[in-house]
Design a protein around this motif. Structure first.
Motif, PDB file in Angstrom:
ATOM      1  N   VAL A 118       0.743  -1.075   0.051  1.00 30.26           N
ATOM      2  CA  VAL A 118      -0.028   0.106  -0.029  1.00 30.26           C
ATOM      3  C   VAL A 118       0.900   1.471   0.046  1.00 30.26           C
ATOM      4  N   GLU A 119       0.529   2.359  -0.849  1.00 30.84           N
ATOM      5  CA  GLU A 119       1.239   3.542  -0.553  1.00 30.84           C
ATOM      6  C   GLU A 119       0.668   4.264   0.421  1.00 30.84           C
ATOM      7  N   VAL A 120       1.302   4.815   1.306  1.00 32.10           N
ATOM      8  CA  VAL A 120       1.233   5.447   2.361  1.00 32.10           C
ATOM      9  C   VAL A 120       1.830   6.758   2.772  1.00 32.10           C
ATOM     10  N   LYS A 121       1.519   7.712   3.615  1.00 26.62           N
ATOM     11  CA  LYS A 121       2.397   8.742   3.741  1.00 26.62           C
ATOM     12  C   LYS A 121       2.442   9.038   5.207  1.00 26.62           C
ATOM     13  N   GLY A 122       3.403   9.364   5.872  1.00 24.13           N
ATOM     14  CA  GLY A 122       3.881   9.386   6.980  1.00 24.13           C
ATOM     15  C   GLY A 122       4.935  10.158   7.472  1.00 24.13           C
ATOM     16  N   TYR A 123       5.241  10.337   9.004  1.00 25.89           N
ATOM     17  CA  TYR A 123       6.703  10.950   9.286  1.00 25.89           C
ATOM     18  C   TYR A 123       6.765  10.350  10.473  1.00 25.89           C
ATOM     19  N   LYS A 150       3.804   0.499   2.471  1.00 29.05           N
ATOM     20  CA  LYS A 150       3.801  -0.392   3.513  1.00 29.05           C
ATOM     21  C   LYS A 150       3.436  -1.710   3.013  1.00 29.05           C
ATOM     22  N   ILE A 151       4.432  -2.688   3.371  1.00 29.63           N
ATOM     23  CA  ILE A 151       4.116  -4.029   3.077  1.00 29.63           C
ATOM     24  C   ILE A 151       3.676  -4.948   4.274  1.00 29.63           C
ATOM     25  N   GLU A 152       2.732  -5.709   4.072  1.00 30.72           N
ATOM     26  CA  GLU A 152       2.089  -6.680   4.656  1.00 30.72           C
ATOM     27  C   GLU A 152       2.094  -8.123   4.426  1.00 30.72           C
ATOM     28  N   ILE A 153       2.901  -8.908   5.251  1.00 32.48           N
ATOM     29  CA  ILE A 153       3.056 -10.447   5.038  1.00 32.48           C
ATOM     30  C   ILE A 153       2.656 -10.962   6.173  1.00 32.48           C
ATOM     31  N   VAL A 154       1.943 -12.311   5.772  1.00 27.66           N
ATOM     32  CA  VAL A 154       1.629 -13.282   7.006  1.00 27.66           C
ATOM     33  C   VAL A 154       2.628 -14.539   6.473  1.00 27.66           C
ATOM     34  N   VAL A 155       3.376 -14.799   7.515  1.00 32.69           N
ATOM     35  CA  VAL A 155       4.142 -15.812   7.535  1.00 32.69           C
ATOM     36  C   VAL A 155       3.879 -16.783   8.783  1.00 32.69           C
ATOM     37  N   SER A 156       4.254 -18.068   8.636  1.00 36.27           N
ATOM     38  CA  SER A 156       4.294 -19.004   9.453  1.00 36.27           C
ATOM     39  C   SER A 156       5.641 -18.894  10.385  1.00 36.27           C
TER      40      SER A 156
END
Length: 112
Positions: free
Chosen positions: A31-36, A60-66
């Motif tokens: 997801v493209e996000v903005k922040g600081y 923002k990268i979201e990954i679900v792993v075992s």
């Protein structure tokens, strides 16, 4: 199972993705996000007027792993997303109680 959320600089996304896929870690949401944070933005000139850019573009990268893949995932993100400069980002790790693949009804590790 664990959810890994990483906020990184946009130009580092391909490096991170390529390394994760090479290690067999697939299936991510980006997801493209903005922040600081400490970076606090910067000032720019536009048509002779100076203005402050508070929120900087990030990915923002979201990954679900075992569990067996968790440490390798974290190491890849830390290594590949690092520039050594302020604003490299953060990684958040949370436990995931349950995962369900909608198409097949598979659950947990089988759904990953």
């Amino acid at each position: 199972m664990y959810k890994v959320e990483a906020i990184i600089k946009p130009f580092k996304l391909e490096d991170v993705k390529e390394k994760l896929v090479a290690e067999g870690i697939e299936g991510m949401t980006v997801v493209e996000v903005k922040g600081y944070g400490r970076q606090q933005g910067h000032s720019e000139l536009y048509r002779g007027a100076e203005y402050i850019v508070d929120f900087l573009p990030k990915i923002k990268i979201e990954i679900v792993v075992s569990e067996p893949f968790l440490e390798k995932t974290l190491e890849i993100i830390k290594t590949e997303a690092r520039t050594g400069k302020i604003g490299d980002g953060k990684i958040f790790v949370t436990k995931v109680e349950r995962v369900i693949r909608i198409r097949t009804g598979e659950e947990n590790e089988e759904a990953l």
